[in-house]
Design a protein around this motif. Structure first.
Motif, PDB file in Angstrom:
ATOM      1  N   GLY A 500       0.859  -1.181   0.000  1.00  0.00           N
ATOM      2  CA  GLY A 500       0.000   0.000   0.000  1.00  0.00           C
ATOM      3  C   GLY A 500       0.894   1.229   0.000  1.00  0.00           C
ATOM      4  N   ALA A 501       0.505   2.247  -0.769  1.00  0.00           N
ATOM      5  CA  ALA A 501       1.282   3.489  -0.807  1.00  0.00           C
ATOM      6  C   ALA A 501       0.380   4.637  -0.381  1.00  0.00           C
ATOM      7  N   GLY A 502       0.945   5.553   0.389  1.00  0.00           N
ATOM      8  CA  GLY A 502       0.181   6.746   0.789  1.00  0.00           C
ATOM      9  C   GLY A 502      -0.462   6.631   2.165  1.00  0.00           C
ATOM     10  N   LEU A 503       0.085   5.770   3.013  1.00  0.00           N
ATOM     11  CA  LEU A 503      -0.509   5.569   4.345  1.00  0.00           C
ATOM     12  C   LEU A 503      -0.660   6.886   5.103  1.00  0.00           C
ATOM     13  N   ALA A 504       0.394   7.684   5.146  1.00  0.00           N
ATOM     14  CA  ALA A 504       0.346   8.909   5.961  1.00  0.00           C
ATOM     15  C   ALA A 504      -0.690   9.894   5.426  1.00  0.00           C
ATOM     16  N   VAL A 505      -0.826   9.966   4.114  1.00  0.00           N
ATOM     17  CA  VAL A 505      -1.823  10.880   3.531  1.00  0.00           C
ATOM     18  C   VAL A 505      -3.218  10.475   3.995  1.00  0.00           C
ATOM     19  N   VAL A 506      -3.475   9.188   3.962  1.00  0.00           N
ATOM     20  CA  VAL A 506      -4.809   8.700   4.328  1.00  0.00           C
ATOM     21  C   VAL A 506      -5.031   8.815   5.836  1.00  0.00           C
ATOM     22  N   ALA A 507      -4.047   8.415   6.621  1.00  0.00           N
ATOM     23  CA  ALA A 507      -4.203   8.486   8.086  1.00  0.00           C
ATOM     24  C   ALA A 507      -4.377   9.930   8.533  1.00  0.00           C
ATOM     25  N   ASP A 508      -3.563  10.832   7.985  1.00  0.00           N
ATOM     26  CA  ASP A 508      -3.677  12.247   8.377  1.00  0.00           C
ATOM     27  C   ASP A 508      -4.993  12.849   7.884  1.00  0.00           C
ATOM     28  N   SER A 509      -5.495  12.361   6.771  1.00  0.00           N
ATOM     29  CA  SER A 509      -6.778  12.856   6.272  1.00  0.00           C
ATOM     30  C   SER A 509      -7.907  12.461   7.226  1.00  0.00           C
ATOM     31  N   PHE A 510      -7.926  11.190   7.581  1.00  0.00           N
ATOM     32  CA  PHE A 510      -8.948  10.749   8.537  1.00  0.00           C
ATOM     33  C   PHE A 510      -8.791  11.496   9.870  1.00  0.00           C
ATOM     34  N   GLY A 511      -7.543  11.634  10.309  1.00  0.00           N
ATOM     35  CA  GLY A 511      -7.278  12.313  11.584  1.00  0.00           C
ATOM     36  C   GLY A 511      -7.767  13.750  11.556  1.00  0.00           C
ATOM     37  N   ALA A 512      -7.450  14.460  10.473  1.00  0.00           N
ATOM     38  CA  ALA A 512      -7.834  15.873  10.376  1.00  0.00           C
ATOM     39  C   ALA A 512      -9.350  16.028  10.328  1.00  0.00           C
ATOM     40  N   LEU A 513     -10.018  15.159   9.583  1.00  0.00           N
ATOM     41  CA  LEU A 513     -11.486  15.228   9.501  1.00  0.00           C
ATOM     42  C   LEU A 513     -12.104  14.918  10.863  1.00  0.00           C
ATOM     43  N   ASN A 514     -11.565  13.894  11.486  1.00  0.00           N
ATOM     44  CA  ASN A 514     -12.049  13.478  12.799  1.00  0.00           C
ATOM     45  C   ASN A 514     -11.942  14.632  13.802  1.00  0.00           C
ATOM     46  N   LEU A 515     -10.770  15.251  13.825  1.00  0.00           N
ATOM     47  CA  LEU A 515     -10.517  16.293  14.818  1.00  0.00           C
ATOM     48  C   LEU A 515     -11.188  17.613  14.452  1.00  0.00           C
TER      49      LEU A 515
END
Lengths: 738, 261
Positions: A500-515
């Protein structure tokens, strides 16, 4: 009297000259150095195309063109070296692969030759016979690197070749040709390739003889005479000495590179050990000469070799040769892909010495992998410990069991940032929006992406033998010559890596939306969508981008995004592992982007982590830039250790830093401690660039100032001066982040 | 519940004591050194720092700034909250790494420090403290594993002129520190035109050389990191010349307490 040290210094100087010359011929290449030397003037290959689409395939196409490219290779004999031979060109240059194509080759082809060729699809696959148009829409939708047309991402068992020699290959081909008369085309092709390698050696023999005649320096003349005897001996015969084994490997590697750029090496310190010990016993080798030979081998090609580690009984296999290999690498100190296998039973002094060289030379070698986590992880695929232990580091991010595994590692990837984009698109029309719903949609898309990836993998395995048979690697695999089958058809293990490529982009996206959207309610979903669509345009768009981007990131340390990264990893592993595969094949998950972060980024629009459309995605399992204000490597190490996929493939920790530490006890303790603690927490592979800030910045400004500066771009090392400005910028940004 | 104002918690620090360390920067300092590289840690209260070059001109300063142009420096934290950060790097401390309490002056927060040191000890994490020794607490200083104490200027008047306080009490505290049987390092920041003379270093060295628990005497070259932060705090900018390596080497040759015996 010319000393070995003086010879090495001169060879290094030549290497720097070659690096600059290659950049002139090839243009910028964001690739491994490969150990190639510049092309001579008037170099030309007339490829033989056996397909009307302007490419070549199959046993006859590959064998014939291998011979043409090999035969076009002039001998390379530097009288200051002890080993001879270099490669310069590869078959893929004639199959429409833009990604690898050097400038000199681009200048030879016509515009029309590129019809149908894109960054993703070349002419390496015979689409006329094995079309996959039905898969392409979804492959494109999820920006999948399909693995279809991949090659060489497996590892030879060098003990097979060293036992047989090139003459032995011919005898083995003859023996089994009689047993399998229906496989005539296969054996014809194999035989043809072996003879091309022997002719390559013959040209070197002729060149050495020519140089001996004109050489005036007595010790160089004597050295050339030894080189001549060695080459004559291994032309057909089995390598018997350490010198012969090194030269044999060097020639094989050249051939294998020319064929499909195969860069997988072997367990260097144990495979060569019997030759070393025998020569020492017989008084025909000393340590200084052994080191020179290894340095020479490393110079000829930066293959991925593993050193140190443990055997099946967890007993340390580190030996005196392991030390000599490190010392040899230090002597030549060039682009180098040595991996040190770390296990608690391994020689501590050896580990410290490996760390010492990392700090001393600041040239990105060696790198380190964890035996425990790789071995135990791989066993979870239903593999015995005995086999799992043999699975060694032989590629950028990957491991392979030499001789028996067909892993396609590093050739199959899903850009999960693109998967997220699809999930976001779906949720846009829904009345109720949440990260919970987004994650459900993400999972649904991931399943579809995995299914289409698996279909591509199966298509590839089913037909690789008809498209790109591994004619060179087959020589040193189990059951290939015996059965008259390509390794893609007869491997004992099909544990196919999907990264899988782009883990940090996806994790930070979910994190930012969540917060920012759900917890703090600083932003509405509508505002998010509007700004993703207009790419955070205008000053208010920029404010929203910064609002999202300043949300605590993955690897920040127990952040909301760290939690999302773990959830994403869980779903990634579950999806990949539950994918049904035929014929005993199975998929193995990992996190890795290779050097394709720029390319993958271009395929993805703006993302909710505040990344603008088209910007590069995150590298491998690494966090996004500025993940913490202090850029703490320990936080990065902990974060990446927590997202390991756990089935024997890697989520590498890639660090660029200038710890301002000397190569003294404190420096070794700190960097060594960091490596060990990452592995104790579950980490698998560490690529560390210990860099000198001033040198890197000077080289960034003016690459010519430090043409010998080596950086570990991703799993591979390259000369900084050879990288494109865009890629140099990425490396520098990663460095500044730490 | 006791709370401290913390400016920053920096992980993976390699220059604040042995091994890899997490350094906690407390806010507030009884000294006011003109060269201070952490001027934001002098005032004990939270402060706003302005970095105008980062401003994007959105006009929404009051709704929250996310560009880094307006940064609140100083966060109230309990010992538990600070310790949660320290604990994150426990796997990376190995044998000799751990937590370093720095500042500002950490001894301004005695109760929090005691709690933190206890939490660290109970979790097998070593502790160190960086202090000006203008304040003293034998209980705290004898309970940490390592002390880094500054001796900035030998002459008392000069010390007062450049740091705001006399150094008589600091000298007494050094003597007291040596009775606690805790290993310590003495450090002098070298500020050109203020304390970069051989006489200065020799005077300090002669004062500390016979301490029985001293491990080393380190000279740290001035660096201008604090200037940008002074500007961001709206304070007058004070800049010195960075001492040359050759000068540092000469001074270090006089600072060698191991050689003096």
């Amino acid at each position: 009297m010319l000393t070995l040290k003086q010879r090495i210094d001169a060879i290094r100087k030549t290497k720097v000259e070659h690096t600059l010359k290659k950049r002139e011929q090839n243009g910028y290449t964001d690739l491994d150095d490969f150990g190639t030397v510049p092309l001579p003037e008037n170099y030309i290959v007339q490829p033989w195309y056996n397909s009307e689409n302007g490419s070549f395939y199959g046993l006859d196409g590959m064998a014939e063109n291998f011979c043409r490219v090999m035969d076009a290779h002039a001998p390379y004999v530097d009288p200051l070296e002890m080993l001879c031979g270099r490669w310069r060109d590869m078959l893929v240059n004639y199959r429409g692969d833009i990604h690898y194509m050097p400038n000199w080759r681009k200048a030879q082809v016509k515009e029309s030759d590129f019809s149908g060729v894109t960054a993703q699809w070349s002419k390496r696959w015979d689409e006329k016979r094995f079309p996959y148009d039905h898969l392409k829409p979804l492959q494109k939708k999820y920006n999948i690197q399909t693995g279809i047309d991949g090659d060489a991402h497996l590892a030879c068992d060098y003990t097979i070749g060293l036992k047989l020699g090139f003459g032995g290959f011919l005898e083995k081909i003859e023996k089994y040709r009689k047993i399998n008369p229906d496989k005539k085309a296969f054996y014809d092709a194999e035989e043809k390739c072996v003879w091309a390698i022997i002719r390559f050696i013959d040209r070197h023999i002729a060149e050495i003889e020519k140089q001996i005649e004109t050489e005036s320096c007595p010790e160089i003349k004597e050295s050339l005479e030894k080189m001549l005897l060695v080459n004559k001996s291994i032309r057909l015969g089995t390598p018997k000495t350490f010198y012969e084994a090194c030269q044999w490997v060097a020639h094989f590697n050249c051939a294998s590179r020319v064929y499909t750029r195969d860069g997988a090496g072997f367990q260097l310190d144990t495979v060569l050990l019997p030759y070393y010990e025998n020569d020492i016993k017989n008084g025909i080798l000393d340590d200084e000469t052994a080191k020179f030979l290894i340095a020479n081998l490393l110079l000829i090609d930066p293959h991925y070799y593993q050193i140190s580690g443990v055997d099946v009984n967890d007993k340390d296999i580190t030996n005196h040769l392991s030390y000599l290999i490190l010392e040899a690498a230090d002597m030549i100190n060039i682009s180098c892909n040595l991996t040190v296998r770390v296990h608690e039973n391994c020689d501590k002094a050896f580990f410290n010495k490996a760390v010492y060289y990392l700090l001393k030379n600041k040239n990105a070698w060696p790198r380190f992998c964890s035996d425990k986590n790789l071995c135990e992880g791989y066993m979870k695929n239903g593999i015995s410990k005995e086999i799992a232990r043999k699975r060694i580091a032989v590629g950028c991010n990957w491991m392979c069991v030499p001789g028996i595994e067909f892993p396609m590692n590093d050739t199959v990837k899903i850009n999960i940032a693109k998967v997220l984009e699809n999930a976001l698109d779906d949720m846009k029309a829904e009345p109720s929006k949440s990260t919970k719903r987004l994650f459900e949609l993400f999972e649904e898309h991931l399943k579809i992406a995995t299914e289409v990836t698996a279909a591509g993998v199966n298509l590839h395995i089913d037909h690789q033998a008809d498209v790109t048979p591994e004619l060179i690697m087959n020589l040193m695999m189990e059951d290939t010559l015996e059965k008259g089958l390509d390794i893609s058809q007869c491997a004992k293990l099909y544990t196919v890596g999907v990264d899988g490529a782009g883990l940090a982009v996806v994790a930070d996206s979910f994190g930012a939306l969540n917060l920012r959207v759900e917890t703090e309610k600083l932003l509405s979903w509508e505002e998010v969508y509007k700004n993703l669509q207009n790419n955070f345009a205008g000053v208010q768009g920029e404010r929203i981008r910064l609002l999202l981007n300043s949300s605590p990131k993955y690897c920040g340390g127990n952040t909301v995004s760290d939690e999302w990264a773990k959830r994403i990893t869980n779903i990634w592993v579950k999806t990949i592992k539950s994918q049904k595969m035929p014929d005993g094949r199975q998929l193995v998950p990992g996190w890795f982007s290779w050097a394709r972060t720029i390319e993958y980024g271009k395929a993805v629009g703006a993302t909710p982590n505040g990344r603008k459309a088209g910007e590069p995605i995150s590298h491998g399992a690494n966090p996004n830039p500025h993940f913490r204000t202090d850029g703490a490597v320990t936080a990065q190490s902990n974060g990446i250790a927590a997202v390991q996929c756990g089935y024997g493939n890697t989520a590498p920790l890639q660090i660029e830093f200038d710890p301002k530490l000397a190569d003294d006890q404190k420096g070794i303790e700190i960097v060594g401690g960091l490596i060990k603690s990452h592995f104790e927490q579950g980490g698998t592979l560490i690529n560390i660039n210990v860099l000198d800030t001033d040198k890197l910045m000077q080289a960034h400004e003016n690459p010519e100032m430090h043409p010998d500066l080596v950086v570990r771009v991703t799993g591979f090392t390259a000369y900084f001066a050879s990288l494109s400005p865009e890629f140099r910028q990425l490396v520098v940004e990663r460095f500044l982040t730490n | 519940m006791n709370k401290a104002i913390v400016t920053d918690i920096q992980r993976a620090s390699v220059h604040d004591g042995p091994g890899l360390r997490t350094t906690v920067f407390f806010k507030g300092c009884p000294l006011n050194c003109v060269w201070c590289h952490n001027p934001e840690s002098i005032n004990p209260n939270p402060q706003i720092m302005h970095y105008s070059d980062k401003c994007i001109g959105c006009g929404k300063c009051e709704d929250g700034c996310f560009s880094g142009a307006k940064v609140v420096c100083g966060k109230e934290m309990t010992a538990e909250e600070i310790f949660a950060e320290i604990l994150q790097d426990k796997p990376n401390y190995a044998n000799n790494g751990g937590a370093t309490f720095s500042g500002g002056e950490p001894l301004l927060y005695k109760e929090i420090l005691k709690e933190l040191i206890l939490l660290c000890k109970n979790n097998g994490i070593t502790t160190a403290i960086e202090t000006s020794l203008f304040l003293f607490d034998p209980e705290i200083l004898s309970s940490v594993d390592f002390v880094m104490a500054d001796f900035k200027i030998w002459d008392g008047e000069e010390h007062k002129k450049y740091t705001g306080v006399n150094n008589d009490i600091i000298k007494e505290n050094f003597k007291h520190l040596d009775t606690l049987n805790v290993p310590f390092v003495v450090r002098t920041p070298i500020i050109p035109t203020i304390n970069d003379s051989i006489e200065e270093i020799v005077a300090i060295r002669d004062f500390i050389k016979d301490f029985k628990n001293i491990l080393d005497y380190e000279l740290l070259p001035y660096h201008p990191l604090g200037v940008t932060k002074q500007k961001a705090l709206g304070l007058p900018e004070t800049r010195f010349i960075v001492p040359e390596n050759s000068k540092m080497e000469i001074l270090r040759s006089y600072a060698n307490i191991k050689a003096k015996n």
